[in-house]
Design a protein around this motif. Sequence first.
Motif, PDB file in Angstrom:
ATOM      1  N   LEU A   1      -2.477  15.577   1.419  1.00  0.00           N
ATOM      2  CA  LEU A   1      -2.966  15.468   2.788  1.00  0.00           C
ATOM      3  C   LEU A   1      -2.031  16.182   3.749  1.00  0.00           C
ATOM      4  O   LEU A   1      -2.469  16.875   4.671  1.00  0.00           O
ATOM      5  CB  LEU A   1      -3.105  13.994   3.177  1.00  0.00           C
ATOM      6  N   LYS A   2      -0.734  16.025   3.550  1.00  0.00           N
ATOM      7  CA  LYS A   2       0.249  16.667   4.433  1.00  0.00           C
ATOM      8  C   LYS A   2       0.066  18.185   4.439  1.00  0.00           C
ATOM      9  O   LYS A   2       0.104  18.817   5.495  1.00  0.00           O
ATOM     10  CB  LYS A   2       1.657  16.307   3.983  1.00  0.00           C
ATOM     11  N   GLN A   3      -0.155  18.753   3.265  1.00  0.00           N
ATOM     12  CA  GLN A   3      -0.375  20.204   3.204  1.00  0.00           C
ATOM     13  C   GLN A   3      -1.647  20.599   3.932  1.00  0.00           C
ATOM     14  O   GLN A   3      -1.698  21.624   4.626  1.00  0.00           O
ATOM     15  CB  GLN A   3      -0.433  20.657   1.747  1.00  0.00           C
TER      16      GLN A   3
ATOM     17  N   LEU B   1       0.829  -1.205   0.000  1.00  0.00           N
ATOM     18  CA  LEU B   1       0.000   0.000   0.000  1.00  0.00           C
ATOM     19  C   LEU B   1       0.864   1.256   0.000  1.00  0.00           C
ATOM     20  O   LEU B   1       0.575   2.223  -0.699  1.00  0.00           O
ATOM     21  CB  LEU B   1      -0.913   0.003   1.228  1.00  0.00           C
ATOM     22  N   ALA B   2       1.925   1.245   0.809  1.00  0.00           N
ATOM     23  CA  ALA B   2       2.771   2.437   0.929  1.00  0.00           C
ATOM     24  C   ALA B   2       3.406   2.824  -0.399  1.00  0.00           C
ATOM     25  O   ALA B   2       3.661   3.996  -0.657  1.00  0.00           O
ATOM     26  CB  ALA B   2       3.848   2.204   1.981  1.00  0.00           C
ATOM     27  N   LYS B   3       3.679   1.819  -1.252  1.00  0.00           N
ATOM     28  CA  LYS B   3       4.326   2.085  -2.533  1.00  0.00           C
ATOM     29  C   LYS B   3       3.337   2.384  -3.648  1.00  0.00           C
ATOM     30  O   LYS B   3       3.738   2.632  -4.791  1.00  0.00           O
ATOM     31  CB  LYS B   3       5.201   0.888  -2.920  1.00  0.00           C
TER      32      LYS B   3
ATOM     33  N   PHE C   1      -8.281   6.646   6.264  1.00  0.00           N
ATOM     34  CA  PHE C   1      -9.634   7.020   5.846  1.00  0.00           C
ATOM     35  C   PHE C   1      -9.638   8.384   5.153  1.00  0.00           C
ATOM     36  O   PHE C   1     -10.359   8.570   4.165  1.00  0.00           O
ATOM     37  CB  PHE C   1     -10.588   7.009   7.043  1.00  0.00           C
ATOM     38  N   SER C   2      -8.847   9.311   5.658  1.00  0.00           N
ATOM     39  CA  SER C   2      -8.751  10.612   4.992  1.00  0.00           C
ATOM     40  C   SER C   2      -8.242  10.452   3.566  1.00  0.00           C
ATOM     41  O   SER C   2      -8.692  11.140   2.644  1.00  0.00           O
ATOM     42  CB  SER C   2      -7.828  11.556   5.774  1.00  0.00           C
ATOM     43  N   LEU C   3      -7.306   9.523   3.378  1.00  0.00           N
ATOM     44  CA  LEU C   3      -6.789   9.261   2.030  1.00  0.00           C
ATOM     45  C   LEU C   3      -7.866   8.665   1.131  1.00  0.00           C
ATOM     46  O   LEU C   3      -7.938   8.991  -0.056  1.00  0.00           O
ATOM     47  CB  LEU C   3      -5.576   8.337   2.109  1.00  0.00           C
TER      48      LEU C   3
ATOM     49  N   LEU D   1      -1.514   6.586  -3.615  1.00  0.00           N
ATOM     50  CA  LEU D   1      -1.345   6.931  -2.211  1.00  0.00           C
ATOM     51  C   LEU D   1      -0.286   8.002  -2.041  1.00  0.00           C
ATOM     52  O   LEU D   1      -0.446   8.934  -1.245  1.00  0.00           O
ATOM     53  CB  LEU D   1      -0.962   5.675  -1.427  1.00  0.00           C
ATOM     54  N   GLN D   2       0.792   7.914  -2.792  1.00  0.00           N
ATOM     55  CA  GLN D   2       1.876   8.881  -2.676  1.00  0.00           C
ATOM     56  C   GLN D   2       1.418  10.283  -3.081  1.00  0.00           C
ATOM     57  O   GLN D   2       1.736  11.270  -2.426  1.00  0.00           O
ATOM     58  CB  GLN D   2       3.061   8.438  -3.546  1.00  0.00           C
ATOM     59  N   THR D   3       0.659  10.371  -4.172  1.00  0.00           N
ATOM     60  CA  THR D   3       0.165  11.673  -4.632  1.00  0.00           C
ATOM     61  C   THR D   3      -0.760  12.302  -3.595  1.00  0.00           C
ATOM     62  O   THR D   3      -0.621  13.479  -3.247  1.00  0.00           O
ATOM     63  CB  THR D   3      -0.610  11.502  -5.957  1.00  0.00           C
TER      64      THR D   3
END
Length: 338
Positions: free
Chosen positions: A27-29, A14-16, A64-66, A20-22
């Motif tokens: 989400l971080k911002q 999942l992490a790769k 869930f936010s993702l 998800l990366q995009t």
Amino acid sequence: MPEMNRGHHHATFLAKAPPLQTLLAELKQGLEQYWTVADQILRPAGVALEPPGRESFAWQKNFFSLLFLYSYQRAGIPSRRRILYAATLQCLRGMVTGCDNLLDDEYKATLETDLPPGGYRFRSVVDIMVSDRVLFQILMDAAGKGDIPIDRVTDAAAASMRTMTRSGRQEAGEEAGIDTILAPDVILESIHHYKTGILFQCPWDIPLTFETITENRLAPLLEGLYRIGMGCQIMDDMVDLAIDVEKRRHNYLVSLIYHDGHAAEKDRLNRIMRTKPASLHASHFPEALHQAATRARLLLEQGLGTLFWPQHRKLIPPAIRFLEKRIGMSALMNEASG
């Protein structure tokens, strides 16, 4: 050991995953915006907000936010506004988590502050109040930049309450305890529908105030999120069997045993409820456990299959494994399958 290795494999897979990366970067911002405004609100009140650590931005903590951000992406919402909605998601999360803390007499932090560590109820109240204020502030800031029309900010703030209030009304109905064990389908249609199903759709309340999304594009996304929420709630019920019985709450597994279960499992349920309800565990009821696990997995497969683009559907099995582990269901789901 094999189970741990399998869980690690799914998490790594999942992490790769490219989508998800995009979305994690967006989400971080959004999270940074939430904490920046929260600090601006708390500091004049004499409360210091601790800077979030790296784990606060981890995909595992924001899964869930993702999923919600993914649904915005599928609907064609541009990145700039997805970042805005990522911030609003954290506001909703703070309000929902704070309310759950008060209802369940527990504390899961949204904001790490220098408030007295034992004051969990007040911390929850602060999380709710601050998140509500942050929501309005970031919407006003976005309107000031011309990202959203200012004449709809009040509508968006009001929309954020609608679905949560419907869900909260159901929760309030259980607060004094229940006297009737409803049939399994009634639990899903009349209880979990409001408690969790539509709650998984409420992250769309604010975007729909500003976005124009066709029904053909929107409906499958909302249906997918709804089914994911319902699947997660059934798994929650399996984990929370003892506490739900003790607090006289509706529980899907109890309903299956009581209405559809084999005589031996009904007798076992009644006996344990009379003597040691705190010792209740889903593994005591293998037939009902299998039924509940099958229903939960089907809902998750349907929900994720509807939500994901075809090229991302290979992520469904690891996503389900991750959710099982997060909810504390891995062992039970394997037992139900075995």
